[in-house]
Write a protein that holds these residues in place. Structure first.
Motif, PDB file in Angstrom:
ATOM      1  N   UNK A  56       0.856  -1.325  -0.033  1.00 30.05           N
ATOM      2  CA  UNK A  56      -0.120   0.040  -0.071  1.00 30.05           C
ATOM      3  C   UNK A  56       0.973   1.327   0.050  1.00 30.05           C
ATOM      4  N   UNK A  57       0.332   2.498  -0.090  1.00 28.68           N
ATOM      5  CA  UNK A  57       0.975   3.733  -0.135  1.00 28.68           C
ATOM      6  C   UNK A  57       1.952   3.847   0.970  1.00 28.68           C
ATOM      7  N   UNK A  77       4.477  12.047  -2.917  1.00 23.96           N
ATOM      8  CA  UNK A  77       4.138  10.758  -2.002  1.00 23.96           C
ATOM      9  C   UNK A  77       2.982  11.296  -0.869  1.00 23.96           C
ATOM     10  N   UNK A  78       3.250  12.394  -0.798  1.00 23.17           N
ATOM     11  CA  UNK A  78       2.165  13.295   0.273  1.00 23.17           C
ATOM     12  C   UNK A  78       0.763  13.128  -0.664  1.00 23.17           C
ATOM     13  N   UNK A  79       0.536  13.785  -1.856  1.00 24.73           N
ATOM     14  CA  UNK A  79      -0.364  13.780  -2.575  1.00 24.73           C
ATOM     15  C   UNK A  79      -1.016  12.480  -3.029  1.00 24.73           C
ATOM     16  N   UNK A  80      -0.073  11.338  -3.055  1.00 27.86           N
ATOM     17  CA  UNK A  80      -0.592   9.918  -3.237  1.00 27.86           C
ATOM     18  C   UNK A  80      -1.197   9.561  -2.166  1.00 27.86           C
ATOM     19  N   UNK A  85      -6.498   7.883   0.310  1.00 20.81           N
ATOM     20  CA  UNK A  85      -7.336   7.960   1.535  1.00 20.81           C
ATOM     21  C   UNK A  85      -8.649   8.517   1.187  1.00 20.81           C
ATOM     22  N   UNK A  86      -8.820   8.645  -0.209  1.00 23.42           N
ATOM     23  CA  UNK A  86     -10.354   9.181  -0.726  1.00 23.42           C
ATOM     24  C   UNK A  86     -10.315  10.655  -0.384  1.00 23.42           C
ATOM     25  N   UNK A  87      -9.660  11.544  -0.121  1.00 20.13           N
ATOM     26  CA  UNK A  87      -9.748  13.000   0.472  1.00 20.13           C
ATOM     27  C   UNK A  87      -9.238  13.928  -0.614  1.00 20.13           C
ATOM     28  N   UNK A  88      -8.798  13.480  -1.787  1.00 19.66           N
ATOM     29  CA  UNK A  88      -8.371  14.315  -2.804  1.00 19.66           C
ATOM     30  C   UNK A  88      -9.316  15.088  -3.575  1.00 19.66           C
ATOM     31  N   UNK A  89     -10.369  14.397  -3.458  1.00 13.62           N
ATOM     32  CA  UNK A  89     -11.646  15.265  -4.559  1.00 13.62           C
ATOM     33  C   UNK A  89     -12.880  15.448  -3.597  1.00 13.62           C
ATOM     34  N   UNK A  90     -13.365  16.508  -3.476  1.00 12.66           N
ATOM     35  CA  UNK A  90     -14.556  16.789  -2.550  1.00 12.66           C
ATOM     36  C   UNK A  90     -15.932  16.425  -3.292  1.00 12.66           C
ATOM     37  N   UNK A  91     -16.099  16.125  -4.507  1.00 16.27           N
ATOM     38  CA  UNK A  91     -17.222  16.154  -5.086  1.00 16.27           C
ATOM     39  C   UNK A  91     -17.916  14.884  -4.697  1.00 16.27           C
ATOM     40  N   UNK A  92     -19.421  14.970  -4.870  1.00 20.30           N
ATOM     41  CA  UNK A  92     -20.303  13.671  -4.231  1.00 20.30           C
ATOM     42  C   UNK A  92     -19.919  12.493  -5.024  1.00 20.30           C
ATOM     43  N   UNK A  93     -19.491  12.657  -6.474  1.00 29.47           N
ATOM     44  CA  UNK A  93     -19.129  11.462  -7.208  1.00 29.47           C
ATOM     45  C   UNK A  93     -18.181  10.819  -6.380  1.00 29.47           C
ATOM     46  N   UNK A  94     -17.109  11.254  -6.357  1.00 26.55           N
ATOM     47  CA  UNK A  94     -15.890  10.831  -5.664  1.00 26.55           C
ATOM     48  C   UNK A  94     -16.084  10.564  -4.222  1.00 26.55           C
ATOM     49  N   UNK A  96     -18.967   9.046  -3.289  1.00 29.02           N
ATOM     50  CA  UNK A  96     -19.587   7.513  -3.243  1.00 29.02           C
ATOM     51  C   UNK A  96     -18.565   6.585  -3.729  1.00 29.02           C
ATOM     52  N   UNK A  97     -17.517   6.785  -4.617  1.00 27.63           N
ATOM     53  CA  UNK A  97     -16.667   5.726  -4.948  1.00 27.63           C
ATOM     54  C   UNK A  97     -15.676   5.434  -3.651  1.00 27.63           C
ATOM     55  N   UNK A  98     -15.465   6.101  -2.971  1.00 29.77           N
ATOM     56  CA  UNK A  98     -14.481   5.840  -2.140  1.00 29.77           C
ATOM     57  C   UNK A  98     -15.125   5.393  -0.645  1.00 29.77           C
ATOM     58  N   UNK A  99     -16.472   5.393  -0.748  1.00 32.16           N
ATOM     59  CA  UNK A  99     -16.878   4.896   0.652  1.00 32.16           C
ATOM     60  C   UNK A  99     -17.224   3.292   0.424  1.00 32.16           C
TER      61      UNK A  99
END
Length: 99
Positions: A56-57, A77-80, A85-94, A96-99
């Protein structure tokens, strides 16, 4: 005259880089020129400290920092890590995918 010095410096740097690359290549090859360094699979096994079958990362980061130093590719590596962790994009679509 200044351009001649700059070109001369550039040529010296190129030759020095080539010499270092040949040293590394010589270290990782046998007398027949066959690669003898670790395989990708061996590196992943080394990184997989919790032995769950993949690196893993956090494990990859620890491996790279051990090899190259604490701040090696820190920004990347910080960005990765944030993306993993699924926190790089705050859209509802993202979300849903990360949960």
């Amino acid at each position: 005259m200044k351009i001649v010095l700059q070109v001369g410096l550039l040529v010296c740097l190129v030759f020095a880089s080539m010499a270092q690359a040949e040293d590394v290549l010589g270290y990782l090859t046998d007398k027949d020129g066959k690669y003898t360094g670790p395989s990708v699979e061996q590196n992943v096994q080394t990184m997989d400290t919790d032995k769950n079958g993949f690196a893993d990362v956090d494990e990859v980061r620890a491996f790279l920092q051990l090899k190259h130093g604490k701040d090696y590719q820190k920004n990347v590596l910080d960005k990765w890590l944030v993306a993993s962790k699924g926190k790089s994009c705050g859209t509802n679509f993202a979300k849903d995918l990360s949960n």
